[in-house]
Every structure is written in C-alpha cells, then in structure tokens.
Write an enzyme that holds these catalytic residues in place. Sequence first.
Site, PDB file in Angstrom:
ATOM      1  N   CYS A  74       0.864  -1.232  -0.044  1.00  9.64           N
ATOM      2  CA  CYS A  74      -0.047  -0.193  -0.088  1.00  9.64           C
ATOM      3  C   CYS A  74       0.927   1.150  -0.174  1.00  9.64           C
ATOM      4  O   CYS A  74       0.575   2.084  -0.778  1.00  9.64           O
ATOM      5  CB  CYS A  74      -0.875  -0.148   1.041  1.00  9.64           C
ATOM      6  SG  CYS A  74      -0.169  -0.194   2.562  1.00  9.64           S
ATOM      7  N   ASP A 279      -7.450   5.514  -1.807  1.00 12.31           N
ATOM      8  CA  ASP A 279      -7.044   4.374  -0.861  1.00 12.31           C
ATOM      9  C   ASP A 279      -6.532   3.244  -2.051  1.00 12.31           C
ATOM     10  O   ASP A 279      -7.257   2.822  -2.776  1.00 12.31           O
ATOM     11  CB  ASP A 279      -8.341   3.967  -0.291  1.00 12.31           C
ATOM     12  CG  ASP A 279      -8.078   2.860   0.673  1.00 12.31           C
ATOM     13  OD1 ASP A 279      -6.743   2.227   0.689  1.00 12.31           O
ATOM     14  OD2 ASP A 279      -8.862   2.521   1.711  1.00 12.31           O
ATOM     15  N   HIS A 281      -6.044   0.217  -1.251  1.00 10.62           N
ATOM     16  CA  HIS A 281      -6.340  -1.148  -0.610  1.00 10.62           C
ATOM     17  C   HIS A 281      -7.585  -1.650  -1.387  1.00 10.62           C
ATOM     18  O   HIS A 281      -8.621  -2.096  -0.834  1.00 10.62           O
ATOM     19  CB  HIS A 281      -6.854  -1.103   0.970  1.00 10.62           C
ATOM     20  CG  HIS A 281      -5.597  -0.626   1.832  1.00 10.62           C
ATOM     21  ND1 HIS A 281      -5.473   0.857   1.840  1.00 10.62           N
ATOM     22  CD2 HIS A 281      -4.469  -1.211   2.201  1.00 10.62           C
ATOM     23  CE1 HIS A 281      -4.383   0.977   2.746  1.00 10.62           C
ATOM     24  NE2 HIS A 281      -3.801  -0.330   2.703  1.00 10.62           N
TER      25      HIS A 281
END
Length: 399
Positions: A74, A279, A281
């Site tokens: 990430c 994000d 993820h």
Amino acid sequence: MDAATLTYDTLRFGEFEDFPETSEPVWILGKEYNALTEKDDILSDVTSRLWFTYRKNFPPIGGTGPTSDTGWGCMLRCGQMILGEALLCRHLGRNWRWTRDEKQREEYISILNAFIDKKDSYYSIHQIAQMGVGEGKPIGQWYGPNTVAQVLKKLAVFDTWSRLVVHVAMDNTVVIEEIKRLCMPWLDAAEACGEAEAVGDLNGCLEGACALAEEETALWRPLVLLIPLRLGLSDINEAYIETLKQCFMLPQSLGVIGGKPNSAHYFIGYVGEELIYLDPHTTQPAVDPCEDSQVPDETYHCQHPPCRMHICELDPSIAAGFFCRTEDEFDDWCMRIRRLSCRRGGLPMFELVDSQPCHMVSMDALNLTPDAPFTDFSDSDRLERFFDSEDEEFEILSL
C-alpha cells in the site's frame, strides 16, 4: 476473501459515502472548490488523479517473487500516486482532466506506461520493491514514507524523458541553496569554467571537462520535493494540524503520503476537519498494455467519491510532496512557506533555510547514485541512521 478484495467488490456496487454538502471550502492539491455548487468539478478533479492500487497476477517480482502486492504494497502504491501526480503536472499540467472512453494524449500514455506492473517500467511495483532491497527492505515488506521517498529519488535518475530532480529533504529542513544547485546543474559547471556571471558566458566554454549535454544547460530542471516528517509520537500533535491543512492549499502541492495503523493512503486535500484521500487497498487484476502501447486505463482512476477520515486519525509519520516546474515556482513556494511560518495558530512542520547548516550531512554528498539502472545499493548501511525510524509504527495489513 480478504479485506482488499471486499473493497473492490463494494466499489462496483457503489456503496461509497457521497461527498458532503457543506459550505466549508474544499481544497484539492492547491485548488479551492465549493461543495454546494462545484461537486462535479471536485469529483472530476479527484477522478483525474492517477489511482494505483494493489494488483494481482503480474509477472513475479525478481523472476521468482510475489505476483501480487496485496497486504504489503500500500505505501509503495501511495508513492506511485504522489510521483504520478508530479508527472501529470510535469507533462500535462495541473488543469488536465481525464475523460472516460476518450482517446488519450501520448504524454498521458507514456506516464501510465512508466507505472505498469512489469520489470522494465521506470516506477513499477517491481522496480520499487527491488530498489528497496538496497535500503534494507526485503521484497514483500511494508515501507514507511521515508523509504518510499528515497527509492523514488533513485529511480527518477533513469527517467530521461521527465528529467525530474527528486529531492528528499532530511532532518525536517529544506535547504534552498542545495535545491537550486540540483535543479540548475549548470551553476557548478559555470563556476568550474570561471564563467558564473551568465548562462551566455557558460555556452562559450562547453568544451572538454566543462562540456554539458544540451538538456543539462536548461535553466531549471523540474523539482519534486519530498519532505519526510514526524508530527508527533504515537498520535499527530494538534499543533501541526492547521499547518498541514495549509500545505494542501499551496499551488505546488502534490499531497501527502502516510496513513493510519494497518493502512497507507495518498492524501490529496481536506474539507473541514476531514482529510480527503485515495485508498490503494483495492485488489485489481494487473493490466497489460495493448500492442500499440495504449493502456486500458479505467482502473487507474477512482470513479467514486473519494474517501475521508478525521485529521486526528492520521499517523504522525508522513511525507509531504511539492512540485515546482520552474525556478519562479520554487521561489514562490519558499515565499509562501515563510509566510506560513509567521502565522499564529500553527506550528511549522519543517524549517526552510538559505544554506546548509554545518551540522547537516547532505544526502547527495554521499554519492549514492547507482552506476547502472535498476541495481541494488551497497551504501544502505551509511543511510540507516537517516531514515526508516517510522516504519515500526505501522502494522502490516492482515491477509
């Protein structure tokens, strides 16, 4: 099914919280918006940022390594996003907007190809992970903001098309003289020739040891300035919050990479007391370029309202980024930073000085540039005391 895959599934079903309707100003990478009257413009701006997420089924890293970065990549993806924003500003301009299903400009395709998940792309997950080995980070290990900044600096050396200067400011200090010498390499050559008065004089002595490639005589090489910071111990010190917000208001802003325990995010702005972020993820299949080098690019743009979190949830270890295409833009940035440091109600996050204090050691003076592209480094031991102190504060995302 892991959490990242669940995120991808909810993305397709449109279960994301809508952007708030508020009278408070919305700031996205140096641009101010009104959420009541410019919501479409806000979403268009966010969608136009490059969105790099976990991927699966890409060629093994190092030939025998992982074929997915789910659970560990990430921060590497956030590093790609902040550098991707710099490349968009460099080649297309901050006002460029992405439109779905439209034929894209060649510069955009070249930028995207630099991040494709394969070993010979300049800024691929493969190159970042392998370069990190030289920084003491085995492939598959989580990075902190400092580490990814140092790796991006080394990889940018080989991107001769963009010709960026990626400078990582250490010890919470930005040294103006150091940056100007990096962005204007002809200064040192001019001094060596004894002709420092003007660029025109320099051109008269470009022979022998003083000779420079034509592109090196450009007045300014575009600057990507990354500033690793620690804004508290276990939690962010509230004295830094207003200053951090101000950074998103600067026209040179590239945003911030950082996060909170278990995850890293790319922060691109704020509204009220909430940070706006992309994000990484989300696990998506790896993408292969077409035969004509075109890239199926829909999955590289976040097409739902951006995520938000309260600013007090931010982990104190971050790296702030800024882009200055010209010397004037850098001088303007310096002026704005000095004004911020004089304002009441916030604590400066870093120091801006004209010349290098005697107690500091220049990272560039350590001569860490590799002899050949995409090789490991033997100097990581000498760098160990300079960065990575923040890494243990984060946890690896559970699979």
